[in-house]
Design an enzyme around this catalytic site. Sequence first.
Site, mmCIF file in Angstrom:
data_model
loop_
_atom_site.group_PDB
_atom_site.id
_atom_site.type_symbol
_atom_site.label_atom_id
_atom_site.label_comp_id
_atom_site.label_asym_id
_atom_site.label_seq_id
_atom_site.Cartn_x
_atom_site.Cartn_y
_atom_site.Cartn_z
ATOM 1 N N HIS A 284 0.822 -1.226 0.000
ATOM 2 C CA HIS A 284 0.000 0.000 0.000
ATOM 3 C C HIS A 284 0.848 1.265 0.000
ATOM 4 O O HIS A 284 1.824 1.381 0.720
ATOM 5 C CB HIS A 284 -1.049 -0.005 1.112
ATOM 6 C CG HIS A 284 -0.511 -0.023 2.515
ATOM 7 N ND1 HIS A 284 -0.120 1.119 3.165
ATOM 8 C CD2 HIS A 284 -0.327 -1.039 3.393
ATOM 9 C CE1 HIS A 284 0.277 0.805 4.386
ATOM 10 N NE2 HIS A 284 0.174 -0.499 4.556
ATOM 11 N N ASP A 296 6.254 0.547 6.650
ATOM 12 C CA ASP A 296 4.794 0.373 6.486
ATOM 13 C C ASP A 296 4.229 1.485 5.625
ATOM 14 O O ASP A 296 3.860 2.518 6.120
ATOM 15 C CB ASP A 296 4.155 0.363 7.877
ATOM 16 C CG ASP A 296 2.678 0.029 7.820
ATOM 17 O OD1 ASP A 296 2.202 -0.448 6.780
ATOM 18 O OD2 ASP A 296 1.996 0.263 8.839
ATOM 19 N N GLU A 330 -4.828 1.867 2.704
ATOM 20 C CA GLU A 330 -4.928 0.694 3.565
ATOM 21 C C GLU A 330 -5.096 1.101 5.027
ATOM 22 O O GLU A 330 -5.850 0.492 5.765
ATOM 23 C CB GLU A 330 -3.664 -0.185 3.434
ATOM 24 C CG GLU A 330 -3.760 -1.549 4.113
ATOM 25 C CD GLU A 330 -3.279 -1.567 5.566
ATOM 26 O OE1 GLU A 330 -3.519 -2.565 6.251
ATOM 27 O OE2 GLU A 330 -2.691 -0.570 6.030
ATOM 28 N N GLU A 331 -4.399 2.157 5.405
ATOM 29 C CA GLU A 331 -4.300 2.475 6.833
ATOM 30 C C GLU A 331 -5.620 2.890 7.477
ATOM 31 O O GLU A 331 -5.907 2.494 8.598
ATOM 32 C CB GLU A 331 -3.248 3.570 7.071
ATOM 33 C CG GLU A 331 -1.807 3.146 6.770
ATOM 34 C CD GLU A 331 -1.278 2.062 7.715
ATOM 35 O OE1 GLU A 331 -2.018 1.605 8.601
ATOM 36 O OE2 GLU A 331 -0.111 1.663 7.550
ATOM 37 N N ASP A 358 3.268 -6.478 3.282
ATOM 38 C CA ASP A 358 2.873 -5.391 4.191
ATOM 39 C C ASP A 358 3.212 -5.774 5.628
ATOM 40 O O ASP A 358 2.384 -5.635 6.531
ATOM 41 C CB ASP A 358 1.374 -5.082 4.033
ATOM 42 C CG ASP A 358 0.942 -3.909 4.908
ATOM 43 O OD1 ASP A 358 1.809 -3.116 5.317
ATOM 44 O OD2 ASP A 358 -0.268 -3.801 5.199
ATOM 45 N N HIS A 428 3.839 2.630 12.633
ATOM 46 C CA HIS A 428 2.966 3.799 12.858
ATOM 47 C C HIS A 428 3.598 4.868 13.748
ATOM 48 O O HIS A 428 2.867 5.679 14.319
ATOM 49 C CB HIS A 428 1.616 3.380 13.462
ATOM 50 C CG HIS A 428 0.813 2.462 12.601
ATOM 51 N ND1 HIS A 428 -0.416 1.971 12.972
ATOM 52 C CD2 HIS A 428 1.041 1.952 11.360
ATOM 53 C CE1 HIS A 428 -0.903 1.195 12.019
ATOM 54 N NE2 HIS A 428 -0.034 1.159 11.030
#
Lengths: 473, 473
Positions: A284, A296, A330-331, A358, A428
């Site tokens: 993503h 990520d 995606e997130e 991912d 994140h």
Amino acid sequence: MRALIIFFCLLISGLSLTAQTEKTEDSLKIRSIYDMSLLNGKSYEWLDHLSNEIGGRLSGSFNAQKAVEYTKAELEKLGLNKVWLQPVMVPKWTRGEREFAYVQTGPGETRNVNITALGGSIATPDGGTKAKVIEVQGIEQLAEYGRENIEGKIVFYNRPMRADLIQTFESYGGCVDQRYSGAEEAAKYGAAGVIVRSMNLRLDDFPHTGSMSYGDTPVEDRIPAAAISTNDAEYLSSILKIQEDLELYFKLNCEQHEDVQSYNVIGEITGSQYPEEIMVVGGHLDSWDLGDGAHDDGAGVVQSMEVLRLMKELNYKPKRTIRVVLFMNEENGLRGGNKYAEVAESKNENHIFALESDAGGFTPRGFQFTAEDTQFARILSWKHLFKPYLIHYFELGGSGADIGPLKGNGTVLAGLRPDSQRYFDYHHASNDTFEHVNKRELELGAATMTSLIYLIDKYGLKNISTSKVERPD
Amino acid sequence: MRALIIFFCLLISGLSLTAQTEKTEDSLKIRSIYDMSLLNGKSYEWLDHLSNEIGGRLSGSFNAQKAVEYTKAELEKLGLNKVWLQPVMVPKWTRGEREFAYVQTGPGETRNVNITALGGSIATPDGGTKAKVIEVQGIEQLAEYGRENIEGKIVFYNRPMRADLIQTFESYGGCVDQRYSGAEEAAKYGAAGVIVRSMNLRLDDFPHTGSMSYGDTPVEDRIPAAAISTNDAEYLSSILKIQEDLELYFKLNCEQHEDVQSYNVIGEITGSQYPEEIMVVGGHLDSWDLGDGAHDDGAGVVQSMEVLRLMKELNYKPKRTIRVVLFMNEENGLRGGNKYAEVAESKNENHIFALESDAGGFTPRGFQFTAEDTQFARILSWKHLFKPYLIHYFELGGSGADIGPLKGNGTVLAGLRPDSQRYFDYHHASNDTFEHVNKRELELGAATMTSLIYLIDKYGLKNISTSKVERPD
């Protein structure tokens, strides 16, 4: 009789010679894939640009659009058969000014807390939210305490990720409900806000953001939600034990906007023999905004691009269609994954396989699959080809979020499984940055993905029963 | 006949029930080992002290002595049967003031070069060494160029580590002769000094030290030897292509002293049934001086200590003797390893097994062994017990430097094999520091080592042929 035996012996040795030749051919092809990725790979250079020239790529942001344009332009340089953008509307949430929080440890005495708004949270009131704190070990504990103990307070979800689980994604799965649904549930008891211990196995000072949802909580009942660092969670928990009426202040400045136009980025090498059989490889393109989204999922994006580049560089002409899909959102919405599956279905496309990377750009260990037993058996028959590359993990059980929506159609799904021990150190958070991705580990992942795609292209994945004769390709 | 068949069936099911119970017992024990290491491990705290309170521990240094005293004191807290120091004389080499180097790119124009003396090198003359540079791709190229092209120049060894090899230790093995013997060989052609491209797969600015030897070069013919960073090696190589008569200046201030007294640190849980069968687990206590030696080999030291601590914590009473040995002077002399084997032989001790951890504190992947086929077969029969922990690599072929001297006596040797991709990013450089070791990865390694030791203790390693009946233990 003797002649017959000799005939069979010759037949068998002939067959096993063919099998041997195939095996050698596959070994050599896979070796050449790894060589190209490690010696002349492009994935790291792409990741450098995505991370350091563009940066965090939250859906709907200017950076996300820059990433769309950059990756499209790079794919166009590869000489693929087609490159295109697939429009998709995405949510746009902005963080605003940096968050701020402290605990009031005494009159005029405060200690700052490392905090970050969860994606999707509302802002606190203009003056911030200041209230007493009630610590819980999970959503299920809210009912125990009841409204009388929760109303007007900040609920502090502090169940840590389990350190004894070997696969850190399992630990994550066992904790993330606190982040995702914590605000929705606490609002039912009249909480003033929620703070969540960051989804991080390590003790450090980085707060980790991530998506949350208010479910069907009416707008007027929604409460602000944020994550604090694991060190701060430990501190807060210990001080609450001696100072139960401690107050915490936090100020979030985030905002939800109207949906905006964005895109999945898609490139394709059209199959020479079975163009209608489509294999997807993707990651993503969006990321959280605190770091630069290198693990990520910048890693998954550039590895997926590299799969097609390696095929072209090695002059491999796939029989089936190989499509790289760089999914948007995606997130905090999965809009890109849903849109891709929706369009595929509306066009009646036949996706035989989809692979997502991912789980970070760490040393690859193998794959997880969603497949029928007979399909999985065929995949397992290739496992030995990966042994020289220390790829050993072939298990059923999962794949990737973006390709999940393809599941209904019998598509075999797979997820690359890199070593997961350090993934949640960066996930994140503001330290998910380029320098924490190792070039070799990234490149090994790209080669591992390419090798699997090569084998599936060559041998197919028809859902055959073991008693039937295979299609000769 | 029928009764006989039934009898055999019962016998077989009885046997397989016993086997099943054993298997379950082993699984549970190993699970408890991992749990203890991950949830209540001590290895990380020990490593913190070794790295941050003590720091780099070069043989013969004050820090090395502090490390001897610290680890001995910590072992004494574990309630082992014995803890002692084994005296060993070690070489003492000191770096002196920080090294300095530059290239003269034009009149009055210089560019600094990141440089570090190789361990064992002599100093440059007081004013430093300044000379033209001749780049070679390895020792074998010296003969091609001959004395006429080399005399008075600085030989620059620039063959990089091979990026296409999957195991980075193989790449290292294919390059390190330049560092170890480069000066000895270049001196034969009258070189003024040597600089070596750092043994590092990554392009960065860290020079990596490491041991070198002058062999039997007479003292008056010895030349100074240093390593430069990979980025500087790339730069130097490219500028030499356009500026062949470029001069490089370097200044080393190192010094070789008389041997000094030091120690191996040893602790033991004496076996309850076969105390004379000794199993060693160890790492090396000394390190290079640039970083704090967290990966090389602080990790191996604390993991080895943790093996015995976990045994005690889990109240496991080994049948055989388990000895932790923290070897001194692996890096520049192997005196500790040699001394340990010498004493063992003089006492006629029976070492059935020795395991070393000296490949960094990264995610463990398995072990490499030096063993007879039948012994290796027995070890392989345990491999499935490690699968839940993603330990998959069980191969013949090597172990560790410090335990190598035990080889002659039929001792089965093993080395822990962590993921090797990032090892040479840190190896012997100033960034080999505590923050680059991940707590979980370190703890997984300690648990993996403990589990293997547990199995060997339980089942033994007698060199049985498969046709013979095993000893019942």
